[in-house]
Design a protein around this motif. Structure first.
Motif, mmCIF file in Angstrom:
data_model
loop_
_atom_site.group_PDB
_atom_site.id
_atom_site.type_symbol
_atom_site.label_atom_id
_atom_site.label_comp_id
_atom_site.label_asym_id
_atom_site.label_seq_id
_atom_site.Cartn_x
_atom_site.Cartn_y
_atom_site.Cartn_z
ATOM 1 N N ALA A 1 0.940 -1.224 -0.042
ATOM 2 C CA ALA A 1 0.206 -0.069 -0.174
ATOM 3 C C ALA A 1 1.204 1.753 0.149
ATOM 4 O O ALA A 1 0.565 2.000 -0.735
ATOM 5 N N ILE B 1 3.816 1.558 -1.599
ATOM 6 C CA ILE B 1 4.395 2.120 -2.548
ATOM 7 C C ILE B 1 3.755 2.980 -2.937
ATOM 8 O O ILE B 1 3.659 3.847 -3.858
ATOM 9 N N ALA B 2 2.215 2.866 -3.197
ATOM 10 C CA ALA B 2 1.126 3.447 -4.185
ATOM 11 C C ALA B 2 1.108 4.810 -3.844
ATOM 12 O O ALA B 2 0.540 5.487 -4.104
ATOM 13 N N ALA B 3 1.106 4.852 -2.017
ATOM 14 C CA ALA B 3 0.533 5.955 -1.405
ATOM 15 C C ALA B 3 2.069 7.256 -1.443
ATOM 16 O O ALA B 3 1.803 8.203 -1.651
ATOM 17 N N CYS B 4 2.992 6.451 -1.406
ATOM 18 C CA CYS B 4 3.929 7.388 -1.719
ATOM 19 C C CYS B 4 3.955 8.875 -3.355
ATOM 20 O O CYS B 4 3.751 7.422 -3.959
ATOM 21 N N PRO B 5 3.690 10.210 -2.779
ATOM 22 C CA PRO B 5 3.465 11.042 -4.012
ATOM 23 C C PRO B 5 4.743 10.506 -5.177
ATOM 24 O O PRO B 5 4.790 11.297 -6.169
ATOM 25 N N PHE B 6 5.875 9.982 -4.419
ATOM 26 C CA PHE B 6 7.381 10.060 -5.486
ATOM 27 C C PHE B 6 7.973 9.067 -5.601
ATOM 28 O O PHE B 6 8.856 8.821 -5.928
ATOM 29 N N GLY B 7 6.939 8.071 -5.666
ATOM 30 C CA GLY B 7 7.660 6.858 -6.011
ATOM 31 C C GLY B 7 9.096 5.906 -5.714
ATOM 32 O O GLY B 7 9.827 5.658 -6.290
ATOM 33 N N VAL B 8 9.032 6.596 -4.234
ATOM 34 C CA VAL B 8 10.274 5.591 -3.535
ATOM 35 C C VAL B 8 10.343 4.238 -3.331
ATOM 36 O O VAL B 8 11.641 3.772 -3.653
ATOM 37 N N LEU C 1 -1.625 14.140 0.240
ATOM 38 C CA LEU C 1 -1.608 12.503 0.788
ATOM 39 C C LEU C 1 -2.719 11.857 0.464
ATOM 40 O O LEU C 1 -3.532 12.990 0.058
ATOM 41 N N PRO C 2 -2.318 10.563 0.424
ATOM 42 C CA PRO C 2 -3.180 10.257 -0.594
ATOM 43 C C PRO C 2 -5.252 9.672 0.639
ATOM 44 O O PRO C 2 -6.013 10.042 -0.526
#
Ligand code: SF4
Ligand code: SF4
Lengths: 312, 267
Positions: free
Chosen positions: B117, B119-126, B224-225
């Motif tokens: 979850a 991975i999809a939540a981080c706005p920066f693809g970290v 924020l998601p």
């Protein structure tokens, strides 16, 4: 350019897509079973029982698919309890994946109880322990469990869409309509499953016709929400200029919604499919429901982050 | 309680040597990709390509050339932003992601169950899964080193001080001075993520950029998601209510039809 294009894909694919489909279908079937249980008549019982059966099998299958998909399946319980602080409960009301895990668990519990109640009522339980549990689910308790199961079911169908929106991924987070869309699709696929399985459990022809009339309305709602979903995506719609867009238009809208609607409203114009219009429409609705999950999930998963956005 | 700590990355002095990437991999014992057989990306000098579970630092190479001798290189060492309001931490259903005493964001590998979850939540693809551990992993801002008073391995290794580690308040002052210096030289420079009143309450790893954030693969206005939760949830509830009503109306209609036909409409 949407900011969602800079995030990373979570690789929710070959277990999660079937999970979203099965969870939606089971949730929709349970919701319908509860409504019919509470507002229907005694001759509708076979449909109600079929709904509970579908819900129970679907909830168990959903839990399994969700667990297998985890990087560490044996730690699935970390979503329910604080692993370092037992027996404290793990629950984040603002995180769909967190409250969703609880919803599936409770949904499964209610559905299994409803099934046991119905089997005990029919005298089909051999195991004494199960018979004792099933025996308690009768009368008012049975209605309560069925109602709670129905609400949890439609919640499970919808939370999967909300879960996708509560991310930073393209398509999913670019529209607030995905949860509503999955609710409608859960209802239509749930009804379709009951149409196909109900007669085997003794559902009457009239009951099947009523389910099919409901499915027609659910499909209209679904189509409406799908249009609102696409409108709300705005410039992000360019992601549909791909195989997934073709699948959405032909598979989901065409085969999964418009053809079944046509079969319900004017079966004679559909040649071979018109032989058994209600059953064929139901099969197409199921196909459309699956393709909806497939297209919305993979269209987003497939976007290569960064480069599309930055043009580098 | 220690002060919030973090990184200030001045991209104008990055020379693309990747010492930070190597130091990070070494200190954190991150495995090689593809058994160490590296496929060349064909994309400038960037064969790392992205941040993920086994690359917690990534040096971006952005070539901006109009002609053979007319252009510039932009280089930026990217990393987890240790957001003050972190999307990954917000959604994590197991509580594996925590905020440390240094105001940094750390994933506890023994708690994570790999649901992805975050991975999809981080706005920066970290974040991504580390295939060796099967759990989500990313930069810890060298939590283990910070605990014993050491600076993170990447900033320690950086030969040009493009990556600077320190207390956030002090780094912000330093960054502002650098922006003024560059402006005086006629260079268009901006800070990204330094404003505590900006997106995500500010980033504890912030940047000095000389072009738009998108050029560096950074979102303009990261969110924020859970900002979607209320709207998405209410629309779902509304559609469930409509479908419930439609189902009930269908059953009522049948009853009325039966009554008008004089049939058994008494339930
Ligand atoms: S940059 Fe991403 S991974 Fe790092 S703290 Fe922010 S949301 Fe979490
Ligand atoms: S993958 Fe691990 S760290 Fe990420 S949200 Fe799931 S449990 Fe939390």
């Amino acid at each position: 350019m949407s900011d969602t294009f800079f995030s990373g894909a979570p690789h929710w694919t070959w277990f999660i897509i079937p999970y979203f489909f099965v969870g939606g279908l089971a949730g929709g079937a349970s919701f319908l079973a509860a409504v019919i249980d509470l507002f229907g008549k005694p001759e509708d019982r076979p449909v109600v029982r079929t709904g509970h059966n579908v819900a129970a099998v679907g909830a168990i299958l959903s839990g399994l698919l969700l667990t297998i998909d985890l990087g560490k399946p044996l730690r699935f319980w970390h979503m329910l309890f604080q692993s370092e602080n037992l027996p404290a409960i793990m629950f984040k009301p603002w995180s769909p994946i967190s409250f969703g895990a609880w919803a599936i668990l409770l949904f499964g519990l209610c559905s299994v109880l409803s099934v046991l109640g119905a089997r005990a009522e029919e005298g089909r339980l051999q195991n004494p322990a199960l018979r004792a549990v099933g025996g308690t689910v009768r009368g008012g308790v049975a209605k309560l469990v069925s109602g709670a199961g129905g609400l949890l079911g439609i919640f499970v169908a919808g939370y999967t869409g909300v879960l996708l929106s509560v991310t930073n991924r393209p398509i999913w987070a670019d529209s607030p309509w995905l949860g509503a869309l999955f609710v409608a699709s859960g209802a239509s696929t749930g009804a379709a499953t009951l149409i196909l399985l109900g007669p085997r459990r003794g559902a009457t022809e009239q009951a099947v016709h009523r389910l099919s009339a409901f499915d027609t309305r659910a499909l209209v709602v679904e189509l409406l929400i799908l249009v609102l979903f696409l409108v709300s995506l705005g410039s992000v719609n360019r992601v549909w200029l791909s195989f997934w867009g073709l699948l959405l238009v032909v598979g989901v809208i065409g085969l999964g919604i418009l053809v079944p609607l046509g079969l319900h409203l004017k079966p004679t114009s559909f040649g071979g499919l018109a032989a058994r219009p209600i059953a064929n429409a139901a099969k197409l609705v199921l196909l459309g429901g699956f393709l909806l999950r497939l297209a919305t999930m993979l269209a987003s998963e497939g976007i290569e982050r960064y480069r599309v956005a930055a043009g580098i | 309680m220690p002060e919030p700590m973090g990184f200030f990355t001045d991209t104008t002095v990055c020379i693309g040597c990747k010492a930070c990437e190597v130091a990070c991999k070494e200190w954190n014992q991150l495995p090689a990709e593809n058994g160490g057989i590296r496929e060349l990306s064909g994309d400038s000098y960037d064969n790392t390509r992205r941040l993920d579970g086994i690359h917690w630092r990534h040096v971006r190479f952005i070539e901006q050339f109009k002609g053979p001798y007319d252009g510039r290189w932009l280089m930026m060492s990217d990393v987890c932003k240790h957001c003050v309001q972190a999307g990954c931490l917000e959604v994590c259903p197991t509580g594996a992601i925590i905020r440390t005493e240094f105001d940094t964001v750390v994933i506890q590998s023994d708690v994570c169950n790999g649901c992805r979850a975050c991975i999809a939540a981080c706005p920066f693809g970290v974040i991504d899964i580390n295939p060796v551990s099967g759990t989500a992993q990313k930069c810890t801002l060298c939590y283990d080193r910070l605990k014993v008073g050491l600076e993170p391995a990447c900033s320690k290794a950086c030969p040009t001080d493009s990556i600077q580690f320190g207390a956030i308040s002090e780094l912000r002052t330093r960054a502002q001075k650098r922006v003024e210096q560059l402006h005086a030289q006629g260079v268009q420079a901006n800070l990204y993520g330094a404003d505590p009143n900006g997106a995500l309450g500010g980033l504890n790893s912030f940047y000095l950029l000389v072009d738009r954030p998108e050029v560096y693969g950074l979102p303009r206005q990261p969110q924020l998601p859970a900002s979607q939760l209320a709207k998405s949830g209410s629309l779902s509830v509304a559609s469930a209510a409509v479908l419930g009503l439609l189902a009930i109306v269908g059953l009522r209609k049948r009853r009325m039809d039966e009554q008008s036909r004089g049939g058994p409409g008494n339930v």
